[in-house]
Each structure stands twice: as C-alpha cells, then as structure tokens.
Design a protein around this motif. Structure first.
Motif, PDB file in Angstrom:
ATOM      1  N   GLY A  37      55.380  48.272   1.735  1.00 53.26           N
ATOM      2  CA  GLY A  37      54.327  48.038   0.780  1.00 53.26           C
ATOM      3  C   GLY A  37      52.969  47.924   1.440  1.00 53.26           C
ATOM      4  N   PRO A  38      51.994  47.359   0.667  1.00 54.49           N
ATOM      5  CA  PRO A  38      50.630  47.298   1.166  1.00 54.49           C
ATOM      6  C   PRO A  38      50.467  46.434   2.400  1.00 54.49           C
ATOM      7  CG  PRO A  38      50.724  46.857  -1.203  1.00 54.49           C
ATOM      8  CD  PRO A  38      52.130  46.854  -0.704  1.00 54.49           C
ATOM      9  N   GLY A  39      51.215  45.340   2.515  1.00 47.90           N
ATOM     10  CA  GLY A  39      51.014  44.429   3.636  1.00 47.90           C
ATOM     11  C   GLY A  39      49.749  43.609   3.435  1.00 47.90           C
ATOM     12  N   GLY A  90      54.017  44.091  12.000  1.00 51.51           N
ATOM     13  CA  GLY A  90      54.952  43.751  10.944  1.00 51.51           C
ATOM     14  C   GLY A  90      54.326  43.155   9.713  1.00 51.51           C
ATOM     15  N   SER A  91      53.022  42.842   9.738  1.00 53.15           N
ATOM     16  CA  SER A  91      52.435  42.151   8.589  1.00 53.15           C
ATOM     17  C   SER A  91      51.137  42.765   8.083  1.00 53.15           C
ATOM     18  CB  SER A  91      52.188  40.677   8.942  1.00 53.15           C
ATOM     19  OG  SER A  91      51.372  40.556  10.082  1.00 53.15           O
ATOM     20  N   ILE A  92      50.355  43.423   8.935  1.00 52.70           N
ATOM     21  CA  ILE A  92      49.084  44.014   8.505  1.00 52.70           C
ATOM     22  C   ILE A  92      49.337  45.335   7.780  1.00 52.70           C
ATOM     23  CG2 ILE A  92      46.892  44.980   9.313  1.00 52.70           C
ATOM     24  CD1 ILE A  92      46.961  41.978   9.509  1.00 52.70           C
ATOM     25  N   ALA A  93      48.542  45.607   6.747  1.00 52.57           N
ATOM     26  CA  ALA A  93      48.677  46.843   5.969  1.00 52.57           C
ATOM     27  C   ALA A  93      48.582  48.063   6.876  1.00 52.57           C
ATOM     28  CB  ALA A  93      47.600  46.901   4.893  1.00 52.57           C
ATOM     29  N   ARG A 134      46.274  48.807  10.493  1.00 53.83           N
ATOM     30  CA  ARG A 134      46.947  48.389  11.721  1.00 53.83           C
ATOM     31  C   ARG A 134      46.219  48.845  12.979  1.00 53.83           C
ATOM     32  NH1 ARG A 134      52.505  50.057   9.370  1.00 53.83           N
ATOM     33  NH2 ARG A 134      52.706  48.360   7.880  1.00 53.83           N
ATOM     34  N   ALA A 135      45.760  50.091  12.978  1.00 51.32           N
ATOM     35  CA  ALA A 135      45.083  50.585  14.179  1.00 51.32           C
ATOM     36  C   ALA A 135      43.844  49.749  14.472  1.00 51.32           C
ATOM     37  CB  ALA A 135      44.709  52.049  14.009  1.00 51.32           C
ATOM     38  N   ARG A 136      43.093  49.377  13.399  1.00 53.95           N
ATOM     39  CA  ARG A 136      41.906  48.559  13.599  1.00 53.95           C
ATOM     40  C   ARG A 136      42.285  47.151  14.063  1.00 53.95           C
ATOM     41  NH1 ARG A 136      38.102  46.595   9.672  1.00 53.95           N
ATOM     42  NH2 ARG A 136      39.547  47.281   8.078  1.00 53.95           N
ATOM     43  N   ALA A 137      43.365  46.611  13.500  1.00 53.54           N
ATOM     44  CA  ALA A 137      43.814  45.275  13.910  1.00 53.54           C
ATOM     45  C   ALA A 137      44.254  45.270  15.368  1.00 53.54           C
ATOM     46  CB  ALA A 137      44.955  44.812  13.009  1.00 53.54           C
ATOM     47  N   VAL A 138      44.976  46.317  15.763  1.00 54.47           N
ATOM     48  CA  VAL A 138      45.389  46.416  17.161  1.00 54.47           C
ATOM     49  C   VAL A 138      44.170  46.559  18.067  1.00 54.47           C
ATOM     50  CG1 VAL A 138      46.625  47.844  18.834  1.00 54.47           C
ATOM     51  CG2 VAL A 138      47.682  47.311  16.646  1.00 54.47           C
ATOM     52  N   GLY A 139      43.170  47.286  17.595  1.00 51.70           N
ATOM     53  CA  GLY A 139      41.937  47.413  18.364  1.00 51.70           C
ATOM     54  C   GLY A 139      41.258  46.070  18.574  1.00 51.70           C
ATOM     55  N   LEU A 140      41.221  45.238  17.505  1.00 51.81           N
ATOM     56  CA  LEU A 140      40.646  43.901  17.641  1.00 51.81           C
ATOM     57  C   LEU A 140      41.467  43.055  18.608  1.00 51.81           C
ATOM     58  CD1 LEU A 140      39.738  43.088  13.922  1.00 51.81           C
ATOM     59  CD2 LEU A 140      38.137  43.443  15.810  1.00 51.81           C
TER      60      LEU A 140
END
Length: 500
Positions: free
Chosen positions: A15-17, A142-145, A149-155
């Motif tokens: 789903g969206p996450g 496992g939790s970010i939409a 995700r790519a932006r979250a991993v970048g942060l």
C-alpha cells in the motif's frame, strides 16, 4: 537489512506506506538516523582516543588493537544473524533491543576500570551493533511510501555522512576536554532519545516468509575462526604454543565453517551465491580495499598524535576532507559508474587510494597539515569516491534481485572481517613492538612500513578488478546505491521487491 534465506522477499508494504513529508515519516527517519549514527560514530571516534586509552589504562599495543577488534569481531560475526532476527521477529523490536544493548555496553566501556573490562565491553558493543545496524535502513524500506523511499534513504545516508564527518572531530574534542571515557558515554543520551521515538512513531515490520530456523552453528564457527586468527596475529610476537594452537584452530574452524555452510539447508552464507563470478570478484576487491582502509584509519590518527604532535581534536579534524569528499561526490560517482561500468572505477579508485597512502609517508615529526597531510587525504578521498558507490552497485547487480539483501550482507561482513584482520596483522607485519605508540621514532618507522603494505594490498585489489570485473547488464544497478557515503564498510541493503 540482510536476508540469510536465499531468495526471500522483503516485507515491503504494497500500500501507500508512510509519507516522508508527514510528521510520522520524519520521526521514522530521525529514529533510524540516531540508531545508525551511534554505531557509525563509534567506529570513527574510538580510534582518535586510542593513545589516551593506552596511557590511562597502562596498556600496550595489543590492547589498542583489541579495543578496535573486539567490536569488529562480534559485529562482523553476527551482523547477518541480526538482520535475520529482525526479518523474523520484528525489525523495530530488534532495532530497539540493539540500541538499548549498545548503550548499556557503551556505559560499561565508559566506566571500565581496566583494559580487560574495556575489551569485553567492546565485544558486547559489537553485539548491539549487529542488532541495530541492519534494522536502521530496513525500517525505512519497510515503512516509508514507495515513492518516497529513495529520498528517505538519501536523507538517512546524508545525515550518516555528516555523522561520519564530524565523528573524529567530536571524538577528539571529547578526548581533549572531558576525557576519553565520554567517547563511549555519549551514546547513552543518544539512545535515550532514539528508543522512545522508535517505540512511539516507527511501525513494526517483518518478513512473513521468514521461518524460525537460524544458522547458529555457522555464525558461531565463523566468529570463532575470526577470533582465533585475530588472537594469533596480535599475539604472534610471543611465539607461545597457545598462539600456534590458535592459528591452527582458526584455520580448521574456517574449513569447518565452509563445510557446514555447504551442507546446511538454510545456511547463513549460501555457497551457491559465489557461483556468480562477478559477485566473487567484487568481494575479493572488497577484501583488499577495506583491509587497507581498516589498517589506515587505525594507524593514521596514532601517527598524527604520537609522531606529528597533533592533539586528539586536531588529529580527528585532519580526516574531515576525506569524509567531505565522500559525502559530496558519492552520488556523482555512482552515476558515472553506471554509465561507464564498474571496471575502471574499481581499478582507478584503489590506485588513487594507494597513492594517497604513499603520500602519507611524508607525514612525520612536525608535519605541516597543508603541505604534508592534506594532499594525501585529498588523493585518498578521491580514490574512495571513485570506488565505493560502484562497488556497492556491482555487488547488488551481480545476483538476482531477490538476493540483494543477502549479497549486501555478505559483502558488508567481508569488509568488516578484512578490517579486523588488517588491524590485527599490520602491527606485526610492520614490526611494531608492544610499546611502539609510546615512542615517536619507533612508531614513525613502523607506520611507513605499514603504509607500504596497505598500498600494496590496494594495488592487488586494482589488479583483481581490472582482470575480473565486467560491466553488468543495463539497468541492473539499484539507483539507491548512488546515495550512500560508506567508509568503514559498504552499505547494507535490505531485501527488496521489484517496486523498491
């Protein structure tokens, strides 16, 4: 972050996450950054404190080696198991357990009354690191939409890079100020902030296909083999029967580990993954590169303090250019590697690093930072920029997508084991005596010999890359590899499905 079950899929929400822009999304990133930064800082700040630890505890060179290696030993031996525990029992649960464990062990390090307690506490720290390190990025995946995700991993990677950059400087400031014990005690308040944030804001995730069986025997054999070989290398100068027995035992346990992994139904390190010649080749390059890095970062801060007369803070700050280059240019290096293929970056990168280490031969008594130290670290940093992101991308592209987490975990464990053995072997190979760090002239001569060994290993890695690494199929590289800044080991990549 790792998946010992071959071909197991990640538990990535369909789903969206959680949206990264939401308050919960930001809390998730904060929790994972705090946890991973604890382990990252510990791998960079402790080296700066080593001379002061040795003097305060009346320790010889072997204790300084064990202060680094006790942590690396349990971390390298258990990091695959830590990822499996998270997949099966809950990534948040194991992550929080790892943070609490790491903080408790850090407290024990900070109050250690003698060298024996400090080394034992460092080994316990490695257990905590093996529990929390795989979960930090796996929780984001496992939790970010999916779209964020790519932006979250970048942060996550960017903040980790900042942590790596300020770590040696912070460690030096603590050593010169309140004292070396605060290098460890600093982890306690960080954990006190991380745990409630994770429990309150991070959703639980696990791999529903994971089963309850663990390759405990494989993990024990691998860790025991590393421990015996490390002991034999560190204590080799004594020439005692115990050292010979440890060396023989380490070799025998290594063969036993390979035998067990070949015959178990669910091995921690499935031998068939090495059927990929590209995967095998890149891991050989990894062993060479991270052995040299491990030896270099262990010895360079000692050289700057013992021989060149730098304070702990100045020695830590001296390393900033290398990390800054990694942080600023890793993404571009990953993109370039995808365009031209990994063979050239994995050949040129180690050669540049070797040149940087040879330039370190100019760093002696009263060395000028601008004329002697900085050029070596800039060349070293450019070499690391050239090779780290393409190395990670090539590891992930050399196996089936469903085994990306397993491949990354093996590659990460190999890098940590290489650093572990390098820290154990280099003082022996370079002729450092038990009290070498107390004598500027003796340490300077041994440091020069050690840099030649490190440069030679890097040249060997470049030769392996040039003769064995080939360009992967178009589109095989995972784009998130471009966002990483990894110095002590390649970044771990959690198991993933096609949508990630």
């Amino acid at each position: 972050m790792t998946d010992p079950a071959p071909g197991a899929a990640a538990n990535v929400p369909a789903g969206p996450g959680v949206a990264l822009a939401s308050a919960q999304g930001r809390w998730i990133v904060l929790a994972t950054v705090l946890g991973s930064t604890m382990a990252l800082l510990d791998s960079t700040v402790v080296n700066v404190a080593l001379p002061h630890i040795g003097v305060a505890l009346g320790a010889d060179m072997a204790v300084l080696q064990w202060t680094v290696n006790a942590y690396l030993l349990t971390l390298a031996g258990l990091i695959l198991v830590g990822g499996a525990l998270g997949d099966r029992y809950g990534r948040r649960r194991v992550f929080v357990l790892g943070v609490v464990w790491f903080a408790a062990a850090s407290l024990l390090c900070g109050i250690a009354p003698n060298a024996g307690v400090l080394v034992a506490a460092r080994a316990l720290q490695g257990v905590g690191g093996a529990l929390l390190t795989p979960g930090s990025l796996a929780l984001i995946q496992g939790s970010i939409a999916a779209g964020d995700r790519a932006r979250a991993v970048g942060l996550w990677s960017g903040f980790g890079g900042v942590g790596a950059a300020v770590g040696p400087f912070l460690g030096g400031w603590l050593v010169d100020g309140p004292g070396w014990r605060w290098v460890f005690l600093l982890n306690v308040p960080v954990a006190a902030l991380c745990v409630p944030v994770a429990l309150r804001h991070v959703p639980e995730s696990r791999d529903p296909q994971a089963h309850g069986r663990f390759d405990v025997l494989g993990a024990v054999l691998g860790a025991a083999a590393l421990a015996l070989l490390t002991y034999a290398l560190i204590e080799a100068r004594s020439g005692s029967p115990l050292v010979i027995a440890a060396a023989v035992g380490g070799v025998l346990l290594s063969f036993a580990f390979v035998y067990v992994e070949r015959h178990r139904a669910d091995p921690m390190m499935p031998p068939d993954i090495f059927a990929s010649r590209q995967f095998t080749a890149v891991n050989l390059v990894t062993l060479c590169v991270y052995a040299a890095f491990g030896g270099f970062f262990f010895l360079v801060v000692l050289q700057l303090q013992v021989v060149s007369g730098y304070s702990a803070m100045a020695a830590g700050a001296a390393l900033l250019p290398t990390t800054a280059l990694m942080l600023l240019l890793s993404a571009r290096s990953g993109a370039l590697g995808e365009r031209i293929g990994p063979r050239i970056p994995l050949t040129v990168g180690p050669l540049l690093c070797a040149a940087g280490m040879l330039l370190m031969l100019r760093v002696g008594p009263d060395a000028s930072y601008v004329q002697d130290v900085l050029p070596a670290l800039v060349v070293m940093g450019l070499g690391m920029v050239a090779l780290v992101a393409p190395l990670t991308a090539t590891v992930l592209s050399s196996v089936d997508p469903g085994r990306a987490g397993l491949a990354s975990g093996i590659n990460n464990a190999a890098a940590r084991a290489a650093g572990l053995l390098a820290v154990a072997a280099l003082p022996l190979l370079s002729g450092m005596g038990p009290d070498a760090y107390r004598s500027a002239s003796e340490f300077d001569a041994a440091f020069g010999r050690a840099m030649l060994w490190c440069a030679g290993v890097l040249v060997l890695g470049a030769a392996v890359a040039w003769t064995t690494v080939r360009t992967p199929a178009p589109g095989a590289c995972h784009p998130q590899c471009h966002t990483y800044c990894a110095m002590s080991a390649p970044p771990l990549e959690p198991p993933r499905t096609a949508e990630t």
